[in-house]
Design a protein around this motif. Structure first.
Motif, PDB file in Angstrom:
ATOM      1  N   CYS A   7     -36.024 -15.136 -31.664  1.00  0.00           N
ATOM      2  CA  CYS A   7     -36.170 -16.592 -31.719  1.00  0.00           C
ATOM      3  C   CYS A   7     -37.339 -17.118 -30.902  1.00  0.00           C
ATOM      4  CB  CYS A   7     -34.880 -17.274 -31.244  1.00  0.00           C
ATOM      5  SG  CYS A   7     -33.469 -16.951 -32.302  1.00  0.00           S
ATOM      6  N   HIS A   8     -38.122 -16.231 -30.315  1.00  0.00           N
ATOM      7  CA  HIS A   8     -39.273 -16.640 -29.514  1.00  0.00           C
ATOM      8  C   HIS A   8     -40.487 -15.827 -29.939  1.00  0.00           C
ATOM      9  CE1 HIS A   8     -36.869 -19.040 -26.685  1.00  0.00           C
ATOM     10  NE2 HIS A   8     -35.963 -18.094 -26.823  1.00  0.00           N
ATOM     11  N   GLY A   9     -41.637 -16.264 -29.473  1.00  0.00           N
ATOM     12  CA  GLY A   9     -42.866 -15.563 -29.793  1.00  0.00           C
ATOM     13  C   GLY A   9     -44.007 -16.200 -29.042  1.00  0.00           C
ATOM     14  N   PHE A  10     -45.035 -16.637 -29.790  1.00  0.00           N
ATOM     15  CA  PHE A  10     -46.146 -17.326 -29.144  1.00  0.00           C
ATOM     16  C   PHE A  10     -45.702 -18.686 -28.612  1.00  0.00           C
ATOM     17  CE2 PHE A  10     -48.505 -14.732 -32.436  1.00  0.00           C
ATOM     18  CZ  PHE A  10     -48.857 -13.743 -31.538  1.00  0.00           C
ATOM     19  N   THR A  11     -44.724 -19.284 -29.267  1.00  0.00           N
ATOM     20  CA  THR A  11     -44.105 -20.507 -28.773  1.00  0.00           C
ATOM     21  C   THR A  11     -42.625 -20.235 -28.550  1.00  0.00           C
ATOM     22  OG1 THR A  11     -43.612 -21.345 -30.996  1.00  0.00           O
ATOM     23  CG2 THR A  11     -45.748 -21.928 -30.051  1.00  0.00           C
ATOM     24  N   HIS A  12     -41.952 -21.174 -27.891  1.00  0.00           N
ATOM     25  CA  HIS A  12     -40.541 -20.976 -27.542  1.00  0.00           C
ATOM     26  C   HIS A  12     -39.724 -22.202 -27.968  1.00  0.00           C
ATOM     27  CE1 HIS A  12     -41.936 -17.578 -25.138  1.00  0.00           C
ATOM     28  NE2 HIS A  12     -42.885 -18.377 -24.686  1.00  0.00           N
ATOM     29  N   PRO A  13     -39.552 -22.374 -29.260  1.00  0.00           N
ATOM     30  CA  PRO A  13     -38.849 -23.565 -29.745  1.00  0.00           C
ATOM     31  C   PRO A  13     -37.358 -23.498 -29.430  1.00  0.00           C
ATOM     32  CG  PRO A  13     -39.252 -22.061 -31.552  1.00  0.00           C
ATOM     33  CD  PRO A  13     -39.953 -21.480 -30.360  1.00  0.00           C
ATOM     34  N   ARG A  14     -36.802 -24.624 -29.109  1.00  0.00           N
ATOM     35  CA  ARG A  14     -35.358 -24.712 -28.876  1.00  0.00           C
ATOM     36  C   ARG A  14     -34.701 -25.379 -30.080  1.00  0.00           C
ATOM     37  NH1 ARG A  14     -34.459 -26.361 -22.502  1.00  0.00           N
ATOM     38  NH2 ARG A  14     -35.786 -24.742 -21.614  1.00  0.00           N
ATOM     39  N   VAL A  51     -38.147  -7.367 -34.271  1.00  0.00           N
ATOM     40  CA  VAL A  51     -36.807  -6.785 -34.340  1.00  0.00           C
ATOM     41  C   VAL A  51     -35.941  -7.439 -35.397  1.00  0.00           C
ATOM     42  CG1 VAL A  51     -36.798  -6.016 -31.939  1.00  0.00           C
ATOM     43  CG2 VAL A  51     -36.009  -8.330 -32.493  1.00  0.00           C
ATOM     44  N   GLU A  52     -36.474  -8.407 -36.112  1.00  0.00           N
ATOM     45  CA  GLU A  52     -35.609  -9.113 -37.061  1.00  0.00           C
ATOM     46  C   GLU A  52     -36.407  -9.717 -38.200  1.00  0.00           C
ATOM     47  OE1 GLU A  52     -32.309 -12.110 -35.952  1.00  0.00           O
ATOM     48  OE2 GLU A  52     -33.925 -13.380 -36.704  1.00  0.00           O
ATOM     49  N   ILE A  53     -35.776  -9.723 -39.346  1.00  0.00           N
ATOM     50  CA  ILE A  53     -36.198 -10.515 -40.482  1.00  0.00           C
ATOM     51  C   ILE A  53     -34.912 -10.897 -41.210  1.00  0.00           C
ATOM     52  CG2 ILE A  53     -36.426  -8.672 -42.189  1.00  0.00           C
ATOM     53  CD1 ILE A  53     -38.984 -10.002 -43.148  1.00  0.00           C
ATOM     54  N   SER A  54     -34.869 -12.037 -41.803  1.00  0.00           N
ATOM     55  CA  SER A  54     -33.654 -12.461 -42.498  1.00  0.00           C
ATOM     56  C   SER A  54     -33.782 -12.170 -43.987  1.00  0.00           C
ATOM     57  CB  SER A  54     -33.401 -13.955 -42.284  1.00  0.00           C
ATOM     58  OG  SER A  54     -34.371 -14.731 -42.964  1.00  0.00           O
ATOM     59  N   GLN A  55     -32.639 -12.048 -44.643  1.00  0.00           N
ATOM     60  CA  GLN A  55     -32.636 -11.840 -46.086  1.00  0.00           C
ATOM     61  C   GLN A  55     -33.246 -13.049 -46.790  1.00  0.00           C
ATOM     62  OE1 GLN A  55     -31.493  -8.849 -47.607  1.00  0.00           O
ATOM     63  NE2 GLN A  55     -32.741  -9.794 -49.209  1.00  0.00           N
ATOM     64  N   THR A  56     -33.007 -14.241 -46.239  1.00  0.00           N
ATOM     65  CA  THR A  56     -33.573 -15.462 -46.820  1.00  0.00           C
ATOM     66  C   THR A  56     -35.097 -15.422 -46.799  1.00  0.00           C
ATOM     67  OG1 THR A  56     -31.649 -16.760 -46.148  1.00  0.00           O
ATOM     68  CG2 THR A  56     -33.674 -17.970 -46.623  1.00  0.00           C
ATOM     69  N   ARG A  81     -33.852 -23.197 -36.183  1.00  0.00           N
ATOM     70  CA  ARG A  81     -33.167 -22.106 -36.863  1.00  0.00           C
ATOM     71  C   ARG A  81     -33.812 -21.875 -38.234  1.00  0.00           C
ATOM     72  NH1 ARG A  81     -32.061 -21.312 -32.445  1.00  0.00           N
ATOM     73  NH2 ARG A  81     -30.019 -21.138 -31.453  1.00  0.00           N
ATOM     74  N   GLY A  82     -33.192 -21.032 -39.035  1.00  0.00           N
ATOM     75  CA  GLY A  82     -33.771 -20.693 -40.322  1.00  0.00           C
ATOM     76  C   GLY A  82     -34.994 -19.815 -40.138  1.00  0.00           C
ATOM     77  N   SER A  83     -36.009 -20.051 -40.958  1.00  0.00           N
ATOM     78  CA  SER A  83     -37.209 -19.209 -40.933  1.00  0.00           C
ATOM     79  C   SER A  83     -38.302 -19.783 -40.048  1.00  0.00           C
ATOM     80  CB  SER A  83     -37.745 -19.039 -42.364  1.00  0.00           C
ATOM     81  OG  SER A  83     -36.807 -18.342 -43.170  1.00  0.00           O
ATOM     82  N   HIS A  84     -37.998 -20.819 -39.283  1.00  0.00           N
ATOM     83  CA  HIS A  84     -39.026 -21.475 -38.484  1.00  0.00           C
ATOM     84  C   HIS A  84     -39.720 -20.492 -37.538  1.00  0.00           C
ATOM     85  CE1 HIS A  84     -40.738 -23.765 -35.118  1.00  0.00           C
ATOM     86  NE2 HIS A  84     -40.901 -24.744 -35.988  1.00  0.00           N
ATOM     87  N   HIS A  85     -38.920 -19.689 -36.828  1.00  0.00           N
ATOM     88  CA  HIS A  85     -39.543 -18.806 -35.844  1.00  0.00           C
ATOM     89  C   HIS A  85     -40.331 -17.678 -36.492  1.00  0.00           C
ATOM     90  CE1 HIS A  85     -35.300 -17.858 -36.444  1.00  0.00           C
ATOM     91  NE2 HIS A  85     -35.542 -16.596 -36.206  1.00  0.00           N
ATOM     92  N   TYR A  86     -39.967 -17.229 -37.704  1.00  0.00           N
ATOM     93  CA  TYR A  86     -40.773 -16.225 -38.386  1.00  0.00           C
ATOM     94  C   TYR A  86     -42.134 -16.796 -38.780  1.00  0.00           C
ATOM     95  CZ  TYR A  86     -36.063 -14.321 -39.224  1.00  0.00           C
ATOM     96  OH  TYR A  86     -34.778 -13.881 -39.091  1.00  0.00           O
ATOM     97  N   LYS A  98     -45.772 -16.088 -36.471  1.00  0.00           N
ATOM     98  CA  LYS A  98     -46.929 -16.015 -37.376  1.00  0.00           C
ATOM     99  C   LYS A  98     -46.825 -14.851 -38.355  1.00  0.00           C
ATOM    100  CE  LYS A  98     -49.730 -18.603 -37.102  1.00  0.00           C
ATOM    101  NZ  LYS A  98     -49.799 -19.978 -37.709  1.00  0.00           N
ATOM    102  N   MET A  99     -45.663 -14.703 -38.962  1.00  0.00           N
ATOM    103  CA  MET A  99     -45.471 -13.596 -39.896  1.00  0.00           C
ATOM    104  C   MET A  99     -46.133 -13.837 -41.251  1.00  0.00           C
ATOM    105  SD  MET A  99     -41.580 -12.407 -38.975  1.00  0.00           S
ATOM    106  CE  MET A  99     -41.630 -11.028 -40.118  1.00  0.00           C
ATOM    107  N   LEU A 100     -46.627 -15.062 -41.473  1.00  0.00           N
ATOM    108  CA  LEU A 100     -47.354 -15.347 -42.708  1.00  0.00           C
ATOM    109  C   LEU A 100     -48.862 -15.349 -42.485  1.00  0.00           C
ATOM    110  CD1 LEU A 100     -45.150 -18.180 -44.291  1.00  0.00           C
ATOM    111  CD2 LEU A 100     -44.990 -15.704 -44.589  1.00  0.00           C
ATOM    112  N   SER A 101     -49.283 -14.897 -41.312  1.00  0.00           N
ATOM    113  CA  SER A 101     -50.710 -14.761 -41.022  1.00  0.00           C
ATOM    114  C   SER A 101     -51.105 -13.292 -41.127  1.00  0.00           C
ATOM    115  CB  SER A 101     -51.017 -15.310 -39.626  1.00  0.00           C
ATOM    116  OG  SER A 101     -50.748 -16.700 -39.576  1.00  0.00           O
TER     117      SER A 101
END
Length: 598
Positions: A263-270, A293-298, A273-278, A283-286
């Motif tokens: 749920c964290h990375g370059f930023t630390h949003p509180r 350690v995680e990817i969701s089925q969605t 949820r959902g795919s926001h952190h990916y 930056k998984m779309l860059s």
């Protein structure tokens, strides 16, 4: 180290033999009637035999060095620093030329042998990698370096043995893997490097020696990484002090970035949820290759080709007691203290179907599945298994997993939790109660990557025992080692909280333990637990060795486990950023917009 006595040691293939005592010194005796000439004759015969054997030994070593002869798992050949280097099994020789000093390196046969360039601080790296080599510019030290050393020295945060933050150690483990001299993955020549590793330990920097996140701000280095991922390299040069030559040539598609926290990375949003952190935090779309350690089925369904350019790793478990028999010893001692022994079948890694310790559940009530977690806890308090575990008030989470047959695994703050992988390593059948969870290194992810999403450039070389070409037997099938159930069937407790009387709610609910007892027969338990032996190895970053210390991470031991090999195999398939183009094409067809400031 005490001798391990329960199933983990045997499941890892260790044969525990009693130590042999050295022969006692004998007193000198008078020479026998054998003449001196006869003795010399015996010596000459021995020397002739040795002379005949030496070429044979040399030939065997040569074949072994080039992979023609298979080395068995667990054979340790050479010491690098403070660690033992194991030779992985090899099927075929690799044509790459290597230095003689590298003959025992872990990845001597990999196509990434000495091919991953690791960025260094401009004060340490070569002038050619500096953004401003002629200006004598100075740059602040990378803050995570100091925090990492302090945490290591003080046994803080990520270095607490069995601590909560050890689930976020992937960035440290992969940094050790790429830089340890025993791996022979690191290149010091950026021009010939095939991949580039950015050693940004953002979890270490964010925790600042504490168990939980201490700093939620977006640091200048993180902001520079966000910008570079989107093609703006100004801050990469100004803050990191490094040239953008290698970032810009492929948009960073050949750069490796590790995201240790789901749920964290370059930023630390509180409260995102959902795919926001990916999408925005990691930056998984860059362009860069994100190892996380995680990817969701969605997310996988929404962006299959972009998901395919990244790598889903198992959560790491760096506790050396998993690999040196320490937990086995503790389990044995704990049970003996209560005059309890496991069945003989349990001692040899076979499953126990004893309902008295069929299932164990212990978890906090947090995350997006509070209702499910609360129901699981209420029903476990009234289960047949609870009295057994109640005898051990201080029985730790991993030891309870070692004893139990089933381990319920709901999601946490996100679809995944470290407990899924802990259960596997401990030999406890994971019962997955998280619809969006995806097993790393499995058919749930890798098959989609290789078969359905993108063309993969395949190598014909064999690497440490398997080809980099797709082999369906290489990919784990979660149905072989876990059970996945619909969590909505168990999110209402069967029993009244604190009373253990059946609730009257107008429809029947079944507690999870009762469901498992009725629907999973003994032969299925045997099949699942038998498969867990191999899967536990594949999800481990360290190999089993009785001589290992408990604090593998703090002592800088080379991550020589099969999970490390799987990560390198996946990186081999992504050399040159080959998967980024397919992701770019995919993003043109979906409604993806970059949020301001991310």
């Amino acid at each position: 180290m005490m001798q391990a006595k329960t199933k983990l040691a045997s499941m890892k293939g260790i044969e525990r033999k009693p130590k042999l005592s050295p022969p006692k010194n004998s007193h000198p005796t008078l020479e026998s009637s054998i003449t001196k000439a006869k003795k010399n004759n015996h010596i000459r015969i021995i020397l002739k035999v040795v002379a005949l054997l030496l070429p044979l030994v040399a030939a065997v070593n040569t074949l072994r060095s080039y992979g023609v002869i298979d080395n068995t798992v667990g054979e340790y050949d050479e010491v690098f620093g403070n660690d033992l280097i194991v030779q992985p099994p090899i099927r075929a020789a690799h044509t790459m030329v290597k230095n003689n000093s590298d003959s025992n390196c872990l990845f001597q046969h990999s196509s990434l042998y000495r091919s991953i360039y690791v960025y260094e601080h401009p004060s340490q790296g070569p002038d050619s990698m500096k953004a401003y080599p002629d200006k004598n510019a100075t740059f602040d030290p990378w803050p995570w370096i100091a925090w990492n050393e302090k945490s290591k020295e003080g046994r803080w945060a990520h270095y607490v043995l069995g601590g909560q933050a050890d689930q976020f150690t992937l960035e440290i483990i992969l940094n050790d893997l790429f830089t340890h001299p025993g791996s022979c993955l690191r290149s010091f020549d950026p021009k010939s490097a095939k991949l580039f590793f950015v050693p940004f330990l953002h979890s270490v920097a964010g925790h600042q020696g504490k168990v939980f996140q201490a700093d939620f701000s977006t640091t200048p280095h993180a902001k520079a990484m966000l910008d570079a991922s989107d093609g703006n390299y100004t801050n990469w040069k100004e803050v990191w002090g490094l040239t953008d030559e290698y970032w810009s040539r492929r948009d960073g598609a050949d750069h490796i970035v590790v995201q240790s926290e789901p749920c964290h990375g370059f930023t630390h949003p509180r409260m995102k949820r959902g795919s926001h952190h990916y999408v925005y935090t990691q930056k998984m779309l860059s362009a860069p290759i994100v190892v996380n350690v995680e990817i969701s089925q969605t997310f996988l369904n929404m962006y299959p080709k972009c998901a395919a350019k990244n790598i889903v790793s198992p959560y790491p478990n760096p506790d050396g007691r998993n690999f040196n028999g320490g937990f086995d010893d503790l389990v044995s001692e704990t049970l003996k203290s209560r005059q309890i022994t496991l069945s003989s079948s349990r001692e040899i890694s076979q499953p126990s179907t004893n309902s008295s310790h069929m299932m164990h559940y212990s978890a906090g009530n947090h995350g997006e599945c509070r209702k499910l977690r609360s129901a699981l806890k209420t029903d476990f308090e009234c289960s047949n298994s609870k009295p057994f575990f109640e005898k051990f008030k201080k029985l730790s989470y991993p030891l309870a997993m070692r004893i139990a047959t089933f381990c319920p695994c709901p999601g946490g703050d996100s679809p995944s939790a470290k407990r899924m992988y802990d259960a596997v390593i401990m030999g406890c059948i994971p019962v997955i109660l998280s619809q969006d969870f995806v097993w790393g290194l499995s058919t749930e992810y890798d098959t989609a990557v290789i078969m359905g999403c993108i063309p993969v450039i395949l190598s014909q070389d064999f690497v440490w025992g398997f080809s980099t070409e797709y082999d369906p037997d290489m990919i784990l099938n979660p149905n072989d080692y876990s059970i996945r159930l619909n969590s909505s069937n168990f999110d209402m407790p069967h029993y009244e909280k604190g009373k253990c009387s059946t609730r009257t709610i107008g429809f029947d609910t079944k507690p999870l333990e009762e469901y498992l007892l009725q629907n999973v027969n003994k032969s299925e338990i045997q099949r699942l637990q038998s498969n867990l032996i191999d899967v536990g190895r594949k999800y481990s970053f360290y190999r089993v060795n009785q001589t290992r210390p408990d604090e593998l991470l703090r002592l800088g031991h080379l991550p020589d486990g099969e999970a490390s090999f799987e990560i390198v195999r996946a990186l081999e398939q992504r050399v040159g950023g080959t998967h980024w183009k397919a992701c770019q094409e995919e993003l043109k067809t979906v409604n993806y917009k970059r949020q301001p400031g991310t």
